[in-house]
Design a protein around this motif. Structure first.
Motif, mmCIF file in Angstrom:
data_model
loop_
_atom_site.group_PDB
_atom_site.id
_atom_site.type_symbol
_atom_site.label_atom_id
_atom_site.label_comp_id
_atom_site.label_asym_id
_atom_site.label_seq_id
_atom_site.Cartn_x
_atom_site.Cartn_y
_atom_site.Cartn_z
ATOM 1 N N PHE A 111 0.812 -1.211 0.000
ATOM 2 C CA PHE A 111 0.000 0.000 0.000
ATOM 3 C C PHE A 111 0.849 1.266 0.000
ATOM 4 O O PHE A 111 0.522 2.237 -0.662
ATOM 5 C CB PHE A 111 -0.939 -0.003 1.214
ATOM 6 N N ALA A 112 1.950 1.248 0.737
ATOM 7 C CA ALA A 112 2.744 2.465 0.912
ATOM 8 C C ALA A 112 3.827 2.640 -0.146
ATOM 9 O O ALA A 112 4.220 3.780 -0.439
ATOM 10 C CB ALA A 112 3.385 2.468 2.300
ATOM 11 N N ASP A 113 4.334 1.531 -0.725
ATOM 12 C CA ASP A 113 5.539 1.605 -1.555
ATOM 13 C C ASP A 113 5.294 1.515 -3.053
ATOM 14 O O ASP A 113 6.245 1.541 -3.829
ATOM 15 C CB ASP A 113 6.512 0.487 -1.158
ATOM 16 N N ARG A 114 4.054 1.400 -3.469
ATOM 17 C CA ARG A 114 3.745 1.289 -4.905
ATOM 18 C C ARG A 114 4.241 2.508 -5.676
ATOM 19 O O ARG A 114 4.823 2.401 -6.740
ATOM 20 C CB ARG A 114 2.234 1.125 -5.074
ATOM 21 N N ILE A 115 4.022 3.699 -5.120
ATOM 22 C CA ILE A 115 4.435 4.947 -5.752
ATOM 23 C C ILE A 115 5.378 5.672 -4.800
ATOM 24 O O ILE A 115 5.007 5.987 -3.665
ATOM 25 C CB ILE A 115 3.228 5.839 -6.088
ATOM 26 N N GLN A 116 6.604 5.906 -5.254
ATOM 27 C CA GLN A 116 7.612 6.588 -4.438
ATOM 28 C C GLN A 116 8.184 7.734 -5.272
ATOM 29 O O GLN A 116 8.994 7.517 -6.164
ATOM 30 C CB GLN A 116 8.716 5.613 -4.033
ATOM 31 N N LEU A 117 7.772 8.938 -4.961
ATOM 32 C CA LEU A 117 8.171 10.100 -5.755
ATOM 33 C C LEU A 117 8.890 11.129 -4.884
ATOM 34 O O LEU A 117 8.545 11.319 -3.717
ATOM 35 C CB LEU A 117 6.952 10.751 -6.412
ATOM 36 N N LEU A 121 15.758 8.576 -1.323
ATOM 37 C CA LEU A 121 16.258 7.216 -1.432
ATOM 38 C C LEU A 121 17.098 7.047 -2.699
ATOM 39 O O LEU A 121 17.076 7.915 -3.581
ATOM 40 C CB LEU A 121 15.081 6.243 -1.431
ATOM 41 N N PRO A 122 17.846 5.943 -2.817
ATOM 42 C CA PRO A 122 18.652 5.748 -4.032
ATOM 43 C C PRO A 122 17.842 5.839 -5.322
ATOM 44 O O PRO A 122 18.291 6.432 -6.303
ATOM 45 C CB PRO A 122 19.244 4.351 -3.823
ATOM 46 N N ILE A 123 16.638 5.237 -5.328
ATOM 47 C CA ILE A 123 15.714 5.432 -6.452
ATOM 48 C C ILE A 123 14.795 6.569 -6.048
ATOM 49 O O ILE A 123 13.831 6.403 -5.307
ATOM 50 C CB ILE A 123 14.915 4.151 -6.750
ATOM 51 N N GLU A 124 15.085 7.754 -6.556
ATOM 52 C CA GLU A 124 14.373 8.955 -6.101
ATOM 53 C C GLU A 124 12.909 8.952 -6.517
ATOM 54 O O GLU A 124 12.040 9.398 -5.767
ATOM 55 C CB GLU A 124 15.071 10.204 -6.642
ATOM 56 N N ASN A 125 12.651 8.456 -7.716
ATOM 57 C CA ASN A 125 11.286 8.389 -8.235
ATOM 58 C C ASN A 125 11.035 6.974 -8.737
ATOM 59 O O ASN A 125 11.618 6.555 -9.739
ATOM 60 C CB ASN A 125 11.087 9.401 -9.364
ATOM 61 N N GLY A 126 10.179 6.245 -8.010
ATOM 62 C CA GLY A 126 9.929 4.858 -8.367
ATOM 63 C C GLY A 126 8.455 4.541 -8.470
ATOM 64 O O GLY A 126 7.652 4.956 -7.620
#
Length: 278
Positions: A111-117, A121-126
């Motif tokens: 629920f929380a990690d599907r969209i990471q903008l 973090l190392p992957i800034e936009n995931g």
């Protein structure tokens, strides 16, 4: 002239021989002098999570320690995402959730990690998916959004449908071959967009697929995958010989114009011919 921006596309379970016979658009780029084609031998075990780590860190499983798909933890190596950020470049990924577990957060929270903008973090936009049948077409649309809206210097894209159909129907099936055709069709639309925005492009795979509908072993079908490179820095055409998968990460570093990690193999690439060397 290179803009030192790279899109790395890892088509899960794409065999070398099937790529050569069924990726008409990619072969067109090779024949017309726009791309180089290499045969790459993956590390073993030829499993997904260990080889994601190998591709993105340039280290073998005996070094990075991710030896099974059941190894769920953050990477203890310096990845391409870390190196890019340390060099002042921006990063993004449209990928399977195991990539987030390796570099951003483990275990993955659906629920929380599907969209990471806009993260630190190392992957800034995931944008991460967690169903193996999640449509490749949707994934590339999300990658296009990341490219347009976030303008990353390093964009990693990881579609899963070839692997999914390989497990369901085996590599000797029309379903597997037709899925490779479908990915090639998507690339025929997506790669021109990358080039228009000044990106250099690498298309490769983590591992292959066998006639048993699996992978993990030491056969050519398990281990041999393609690598297509579209770059002003790499001589186009079909290249003879076998390239180690450990060379993918240093090649990305060269195209990004950043220093490789100390753990990576030397930047002088075995079998990857730059135009200066040709």
């Amino acid at each position: 002239m290179s803009n030192n921006r790279v899109v790395l596309i890892v088509v899960d379970a794409l065999r070398y021989d099937t790529a050569c016979t069924h990726m008409g658009y990619m072969q067109h780029l090779v024949e017309r002098g726009a791309a180089a084609r290499y045969e790459v031998r993956s590390e073993v075990p030829s499993l997904s999570r260990p080889l994601y780590e190998t591709i993105l860190t340039g280290t073998p499983p005996i070094i990075h320690g991710v030896t099974s798909n059941a190894t769920v933890r953050l990477s203890n190596q310096t990845s391409l995402f870390h190196l890019a950020k340390e060099s002042g470049k921006t990063t993004a990924a449209a990928a399977y959730y195991w990539v987030s577990e390796l570099y951003n957060s483990a275990p993955f929270n659906h629920f929380a990690d599907r969209i990471q903008l806009d993260s630190d973090l190392p992957i800034e936009n995931g944008l991460f998916y967690f169903e193996d049948h999640y449509p490749d077409s949707h994934l590339f649309a999300e990658a296009a959004w990341l490219m347009d809206e976030k303008q990353p210097d390093f964009l990693y894209i990881h579609p899963m449908n070839v692997d999914d159909d390989g497990h369901k129907f085996t590599a000797d099936s029309k379903e597997y071959r037709n899925r490779v055709l479908a990915v090639d069709a998507i690339l025929s639309l997506f790669i021109p967009k990358c080039l228009e925005q000044g990106y250099e492009v690498i298309v490769t795979a983590d591992h292959g697929m066998t006639s048993d509908g699996n992978h993990g072993g030491n056969t050519i079908e398990d281990r041999h995958v393609p690598m297509f490179v579209l770059s002003d820095q790499v001589k186009p055409g079909i290249n003879e010989g076998i390239v180690s998968q450990l060379q993918v990460a240093p090649l990305v570093c060269q195209l990004l114009d950043i220093e490789p990690s100390e753990e990576m193999v030397p930047l002088l690439l075995n079998g990857v011919r730059t135009k200066k060397e040709a």
